[in-house]
Design a protein around this motif. Structure first.
Motif, PDB file in Angstrom:
ATOM      1  N   ASN A  72      28.146  35.719 118.000  1.00  0.00           N
ATOM      2  CA  ASN A  72      29.466  35.154 117.676  1.00  0.00           C
ATOM      3  C   ASN A  72      29.352  33.805 116.973  1.00  0.00           C
ATOM      4  O   ASN A  72      30.096  33.509 116.045  1.00  0.00           O
ATOM      5  CB  ASN A  72      30.304  34.968 118.955  1.00  0.00           C
ATOM      6  CG  ASN A  72      30.770  36.293 119.540  1.00  0.00           C
ATOM      7  OD1 ASN A  72      30.724  37.335 118.895  1.00  0.00           O
ATOM      8  ND2 ASN A  72      31.220  36.249 120.789  1.00  0.00           N
ATOM      9  N   TRP A  73      28.411  33.006 117.451  1.00  0.00           N
ATOM     10  CA  TRP A  73      28.204  31.684 116.843  1.00  0.00           C
ATOM     11  C   TRP A  73      27.860  31.814 115.362  1.00  0.00           C
ATOM     12  O   TRP A  73      28.421  31.108 114.512  1.00  0.00           O
ATOM     13  CB  TRP A  73      27.091  30.933 117.586  1.00  0.00           C
ATOM     14  CG  TRP A  73      26.660  29.645 116.933  1.00  0.00           C
ATOM     15  CD1 TRP A  73      27.393  28.501 116.830  1.00  0.00           C
ATOM     16  CD2 TRP A  73      25.409  29.377 116.299  1.00  0.00           C
ATOM     17  NE1 TRP A  73      26.662  27.536 116.175  1.00  0.00           N
ATOM     18  CE2 TRP A  73      25.434  28.046 115.832  1.00  0.00           C
ATOM     19  CE3 TRP A  73      24.255  30.138 116.086  1.00  0.00           C
ATOM     20  CZ2 TRP A  73      24.368  27.459 115.169  1.00  0.00           C
ATOM     21  CZ3 TRP A  73      23.184  29.561 115.425  1.00  0.00           C
ATOM     22  CH2 TRP A  73      23.240  28.229 114.971  1.00  0.00           C
ATOM     23  N   SER A 101      29.971  45.249 115.562  1.00  0.00           N
ATOM     24  CA  SER A 101      30.730  44.446 116.531  1.00  0.00           C
ATOM     25  C   SER A 101      32.008  45.097 117.034  1.00  0.00           C
ATOM     26  O   SER A 101      32.494  44.780 118.117  1.00  0.00           O
ATOM     27  CB  SER A 101      31.074  43.084 115.930  1.00  0.00           C
ATOM     28  OG  SER A 101      29.899  42.394 115.607  1.00  0.00           O
ATOM     29  N   ARG A 151      26.903  36.139 105.819  1.00  0.00           N
ATOM     30  CA  ARG A 151      26.994  36.478 107.241  1.00  0.00           C
ATOM     31  C   ARG A 151      26.924  37.982 107.477  1.00  0.00           C
ATOM     32  O   ARG A 151      27.464  38.485 108.434  1.00  0.00           O
ATOM     33  CB  ARG A 151      28.328  36.004 107.838  1.00  0.00           C
ATOM     34  CG  ARG A 151      28.745  34.638 107.511  1.00  0.00           C
ATOM     35  CD  ARG A 151      28.091  33.606 108.412  1.00  0.00           C
ATOM     36  NE  ARG A 151      28.619  32.309 108.015  1.00  0.00           N
ATOM     37  CZ  ARG A 151      29.585  31.669 108.666  1.00  0.00           C
ATOM     38  NH1 ARG A 151      30.059  32.172 109.774  1.00  0.00           N
ATOM     39  NH2 ARG A 151      30.056  30.512 108.231  1.00  0.00           N
ATOM     40  N   ASN A 201      27.109  35.783 122.678  1.00  0.00           N
ATOM     41  CA  ASN A 201      27.516  34.417 122.326  1.00  0.00           C
ATOM     42  C   ASN A 201      26.829  33.952 121.055  1.00  0.00           C
ATOM     43  O   ASN A 201      27.429  33.308 120.197  1.00  0.00           O
ATOM     44  CB  ASN A 201      27.126  33.428 123.428  1.00  0.00           C
ATOM     45  CG  ASN A 201      28.015  33.540 124.651  1.00  0.00           C
ATOM     46  OD1 ASN A 201      29.096  34.110 124.594  1.00  0.00           O
ATOM     47  ND2 ASN A 201      27.542  33.002 125.764  1.00  0.00           N
ATOM     48  N   GLU A 260      28.651  34.114 113.427  1.00  0.00           N
ATOM     49  CA  GLU A 260      29.812  34.615 112.687  1.00  0.00           C
ATOM     50  C   GLU A 260      30.992  33.632 112.687  1.00  0.00           C
ATOM     51  O   GLU A 260      32.006  33.881 112.042  1.00  0.00           O
ATOM     52  CB  GLU A 260      30.269  35.956 113.288  1.00  0.00           C
ATOM     53  CG  GLU A 260      29.241  37.063 113.056  1.00  0.00           C
ATOM     54  CD  GLU A 260      29.641  38.389 113.710  1.00  0.00           C
ATOM     55  OE1 GLU A 260      28.986  39.395 113.414  1.00  0.00           O
ATOM     56  OE2 GLU A 260      30.599  38.407 114.507  1.00  0.00           O
ATOM     57  N   SER A 261      30.857  32.525 113.420  1.00  0.00           N
ATOM     58  CA  SER A 261      31.985  31.589 113.568  1.00  0.00           C
ATOM     59  C   SER A 261      31.967  30.486 112.513  1.00  0.00           C
ATOM     60  O   SER A 261      30.994  30.325 111.781  1.00  0.00           O
ATOM     61  CB  SER A 261      31.926  30.941 114.953  1.00  0.00           C
ATOM     62  OG  SER A 261      30.951  29.911 114.956  1.00  0.00           O
ATOM     63  N   ASN A 262      33.028  29.696 112.492  1.00  0.00           N
ATOM     64  CA  ASN A 262      33.099  28.542 111.587  1.00  0.00           C
ATOM     65  C   ASN A 262      32.118  27.443 111.974  1.00  0.00           C
ATOM     66  O   ASN A 262      31.864  26.536 111.189  1.00  0.00           O
ATOM     67  CB  ASN A 262      34.508  27.935 111.610  1.00  0.00           C
ATOM     68  CG  ASN A 262      35.530  28.872 111.017  1.00  0.00           C
ATOM     69  OD1 ASN A 262      35.194  29.756 110.229  1.00  0.00           O
ATOM     70  ND2 ASN A 262      36.783  28.709 111.413  1.00  0.00           N
ATOM     71  N   SER A 263      31.601  27.495 113.180  1.00  0.00           N
ATOM     72  CA  SER A 263      30.698  26.441 113.647  1.00  0.00           C
ATOM     73  C   SER A 263      29.261  26.651 113.204  1.00  0.00           C
ATOM     74  O   SER A 263      28.422  25.776 113.389  1.00  0.00           O
ATOM     75  CB  SER A 263      30.698  26.387 115.178  1.00  0.00           C
ATOM     76  OG  SER A 263      31.997  26.263 115.652  1.00  0.00           O
ATOM     77  N   TRP A 264      28.950  27.820 112.679  1.00  0.00           N
ATOM     78  CA  TRP A 264      27.574  28.098 112.286  1.00  0.00           C
ATOM     79  C   TRP A 264      27.117  27.107 111.227  1.00  0.00           C
ATOM     80  O   TRP A 264      27.853  26.818 110.280  1.00  0.00           O
ATOM     81  CB  TRP A 264      27.455  29.526 111.751  1.00  0.00           C
ATOM     82  CG  TRP A 264      26.041  29.953 111.516  1.00  0.00           C
ATOM     83  CD1 TRP A 264      25.000  29.853 112.382  1.00  0.00           C
ATOM     84  CD2 TRP A 264      25.519  30.569 110.325  1.00  0.00           C
ATOM     85  NE1 TRP A 264      23.855  30.372 111.821  1.00  0.00           N
ATOM     86  CE2 TRP A 264      24.148  30.808 110.561  1.00  0.00           C
ATOM     87  CE3 TRP A 264      26.065  30.939 109.104  1.00  0.00           C
ATOM     88  CZ2 TRP A 264      23.321  31.410 109.599  1.00  0.00           C
ATOM     89  CZ3 TRP A 264      25.254  31.540 108.148  1.00  0.00           C
ATOM     90  CH2 TRP A 264      23.889  31.764 108.405  1.00  0.00           C
ATOM     91  N   ASP A 265      25.908  26.576 111.400  1.00  0.00           N
ATOM     92  CA  ASP A 265      25.405  25.596 110.436  1.00  0.00           C
ATOM     93  C   ASP A 265      24.252  26.139 109.609  1.00  0.00           C
ATOM     94  O   ASP A 265      23.537  25.371 108.965  1.00  0.00           O
ATOM     95  CB  ASP A 265      25.014  24.292 111.157  1.00  0.00           C
ATOM     96  CG  ASP A 265      23.832  24.479 112.110  1.00  0.00           C
ATOM     97  OD1 ASP A 265      23.321  25.613 112.214  1.00  0.00           O
ATOM     98  OD2 ASP A 265      23.410  23.493 112.732  1.00  0.00           O
ATOM     99  N   MET A 314      27.972  30.753 103.012  1.00  0.00           N
ATOM    100  CA  MET A 314      26.736  31.285 103.625  1.00  0.00           C
ATOM    101  C   MET A 314      26.908  32.766 103.953  1.00  0.00           C
ATOM    102  O   MET A 314      27.959  33.179 104.440  1.00  0.00           O
ATOM    103  CB  MET A 314      26.428  30.492 104.900  1.00  0.00           C
ATOM    104  CG  MET A 314      25.865  29.112 104.612  1.00  0.00           C
ATOM    105  SD  MET A 314      25.497  28.175 106.123  1.00  0.00           S
ATOM    106  CE  MET A 314      27.141  27.721 106.668  1.00  0.00           C
TER     107      MET A 314
END
Lengths: 470, 470
Positions: B130-131, B180, B3, B127, B133-138, B1
């Protein structure tokens, strides 16, 4: 910069030395024998005396974690707090903790307080992990603090109190890392437990609604968690795919019900590990509507019975601290995690722990952790020994129910008050513990630290400074 | 995805229709002429009537953003709120907003409320970025809401009130993206402004201390921001490297002082754009200690004078909404950002905006945004037209100071109260606005929505349901 296996590197817990036995409280309250110990499943309850609060507890646990793991305060780049115990409606608990870092000239530390009932700590933890994985990460550690004091008005909810603070160090190459894709949330608008009476420390609670909301949220998270797992891993998820299940624990009985509920879900999903005996016992509940299934005592009993063996293996080791301390709100889930780390640290390598975080109101998330032994000082065995759960529990001071009730009465007047001094009685506190000495006429709070043993009988250190309004 | 360029995709603002002119308030309060308008630099102040609060305002602005940008509520994967206006000490404002998403069967939405005075919105925004940009983003959008009602006890701080809610949609390929790595924070423990009197909506304020803390935090952030910039970009940073500077704005005068303070910093750092005339005017202040420099009125005057021309270019366009609405706490900084987006959207492509967020207590961060025209609907020009600042300001209702004071008196009784109905007078509200109808005996809050114009004179929609304790 390496970003593999972001998660929890280190952990420490602090809880007050004062506690009351649930059995003694039953007798004192005139409750039927077993109402708190078996009905709620609780053994003991910790509570803050008048010299402790969520700020002092978090100062203590942060200071302790940094010392025990020998972390230079300059190496912290983010610090966030989860709490639902409001001492100030504007100033975050995080800013009180900055005193520790200002001493080391480190003020460049992101993060504030996250709040929604018992869920704030999970929000802080997920935020911190995201930060390490984001473009904003500067290579330093994150630090997450969960701190709460759970107190209830006289009545049926009072024995479900507790108090503790937990600190967790966050970074890459962690022995407890996040499987970030396996995560599902359920958030909704309900009034199951809330704190609208601003002048009172006590919540408004609808215990029955809260329990139903908890189980509904659990179902919703589990359903979505399984869907996501199956999409990514290409196979069905069931409780046999994780070694431990850690639940937010307002009282142990709800944890027993929750695991049984997952078992019931797996039965309904036709998971292969559910044997014929269990199928037979649950068959008659397979046609219940969702609403009926939350209300059925028979289902509750039957599912707990068939899940009992697995509960002993996959859940029991997580319940030590929550049963001994009580509900710690944001810290409860992580005290349960600490329990299994403490109990099983030598056998966790390669295992999976599934966590379920719930905060009334409501917010909830199910997420997955992957364990590896790690490297000293960030190893599971070191985390286990730093936690020192047995010593901490054994060194507590058992208080009579009368003294507990008296303390809560005093705290009703102290909550939100100004212009008073505490007894500064630190006799029960361990060396190095922070405590409240006074609140001045401008509501400013003053804390001191009981000298650490190595300092000897030296002077009590004050933790104020610029803060005093200079 | 993908980013790239994570940041703000869309934005909307809501503020109450009731406002009071600062000039009228001066006369009413018996203050010297110009005390509020020139002394504070404020024009007008918005305030919530008894049918509005931070929950209704955020329901309104979230609903409005989703509609105006045609975003399916299912596409939101994270929703977080920044606020310091506490209506409930446990239940987050985010959970009230879930009503909008539950209607679309989307309950898998992470995030809760972030809190530290006026900084909570920035914490939520960082926050959320960051989300993504993180591995948790869906792959779904984030949504950040800043909502506050700033009210003060009678006295010198009262004219520094205000109220608004802002919503921002977060995702990749944004017209307003985060640089960032250019980010610095200053966090410390102080009692400059706080809310320890839990039963009162009003803060305890030390205005002079708060101003000094603000400027010290600004200096500290700017110093570190410049250091980080120079390390990464390999050249000195000065105010000539950004087209706009957006400051948290409790009142405009402090924004003027802040920009002058950056200029003074640049002078002390020997930045090349500082001309001989300016050097001459500031020379006599070059030996002041830090503390002296915060107290020197002469320095304040001299630096504002030499920075005046640049202030007109780089700051003035950001001040429209904060001057017209007043302090919106968490929303103030983003209302200032909205002002420059509205005023300058056709000339921002490729430009840089430096933001300074401050929350008493204290937490502060300086960060950098990079602008590009973007693609409809997430284009700067569409954001400008959705904001519709001129129309929104022009449609307001000017209230007499007496009515403003009377409303605040009423709200003193309503704050934290239960068992009352509001007037439900929606005559001043725009169609589609949410409003408070009653608070029941269990403190449960009930909201309705004024019918949107396209619905015609239809039924008022209720926004409750499961929430009502069923």
């Amino acid at each position: 910069m390496d970003r593999k296996d972001v998660g929890i590197l280190a952990m420490d817990i602090y809880f007050p030395p004062s506690c009351v036995q649930q059995e003694a409280l039953e007798a004192h309250d005139g409750a039927s024998k077993g109402k708190y110990t078996i009905g709620l499943g609780q053994d003991c309850m910790a509570f803050c005396s008048e010299v402790e609060d969520v700020i002092s507890m978090s100062l203590t646990v942060v200071n302790s974690l940094l010392k025990k793991y020998k972390i230079d305060p300059k190496l912290i780049g983010r610090l966030e707090v989860g709490s639902e115990t409001v001492i100030d409606k504007s100033k975050s608990i995080k800013t009180w903790l900055m005193q520790i870092f200002e001493e080391s000239d480190n003020t460049d530390i992101e993060g504030v307080d996250s709040s929604n009932a018992c869920y704030g700590g999970t929000a802080a933890l997920l935020n911190c992990v995201n930060w390490v994985e984001s473009n904003s990460w500067d290579g330093r550690y994150g630090l997450v603090v969960c701190t709460d004091s759970a107190v209830y008005a006289e009545g049926p909810a009072r024995p479900t109190g507790g108090a503790a603070a937990i600190a967790m160090l966050i970074g890459p190459n962690a022995p407890i890392s996040f499987e970030s894709k396996y995560r599902a949330s359920h958030m909704a608008h309900v009034y199951d437990f809330y704190k609208p009476d601003l002048a009172s420390e006590y919540p408004v609670v609808d215990g029955k609604l809260s329990q139903t909301c908890y189980l509904m949220a659990l179902d919703s998270c589990y359903r979505q968690f399984c869907n996501k797992y199956e999409k990514i891993a290409g196979k069905q998820f069931s409780i046999s795919d994780a070694e431990y299940f850690v639940f937010h624990s307002p009282y142990n009985k709800l944890v027993q019900k929750s695991f049984a509920r997952l078992y019931y879900n797996d039965f309904m999903r036709n998971c292969s590990y559910v044997d014929d005996d269990a199928k037979e016992k649950l068959q008659s509940f397979s046609n219940l509507t969702g609403e009926e299934s939350y209300q059925s005592r028979d289902l509750e009993k039957a599912s707990q019975q068939v899940a009992k063996h697995l509960y002993g293996i996959k859940v029991q080791p997580t319940t030590l601290l929550p049963k001994q301390i009580g509900n710690m709100y944001t810290a409860s889930l992580y005290a349960a995690l600490a329990s299994v780390l403490y109990n099983k640290h030598d056998s966790l390598n390669g295992q999976r722990i599934v966590m379920f975080s719930y905060g009334s109101g409501l917010t909830s998330t199910m997420f997955s952790l992957r364990l590896n032994n790690g490297q000293h000082p960030f190893s599971l065995s070191n985390i286990g020994s730093v936690l020192g759960v047995t010593e901490k529990l054994q060194s507590r001071h058992e208080t009579l129910p009368e003294k507990f009730v008296e303390t809560l009465k005093l705290m009703e007047h102290r909550y939100g008050a100004k212009d008073f001094e505490t007894s500064s009685d630190t006799s029960l506190l361990q060396p190095g513990t922070f405590y409240l000495t006074k609140v001045d006429s401008m509501y400013r709070r003053f804390y001191s630290q009981k000298p650490a043993e190595e300092i000897g009988g030296g002077k009590t250190k004050c933790c104020n400074g610029f803060a005093n309004g200079h």
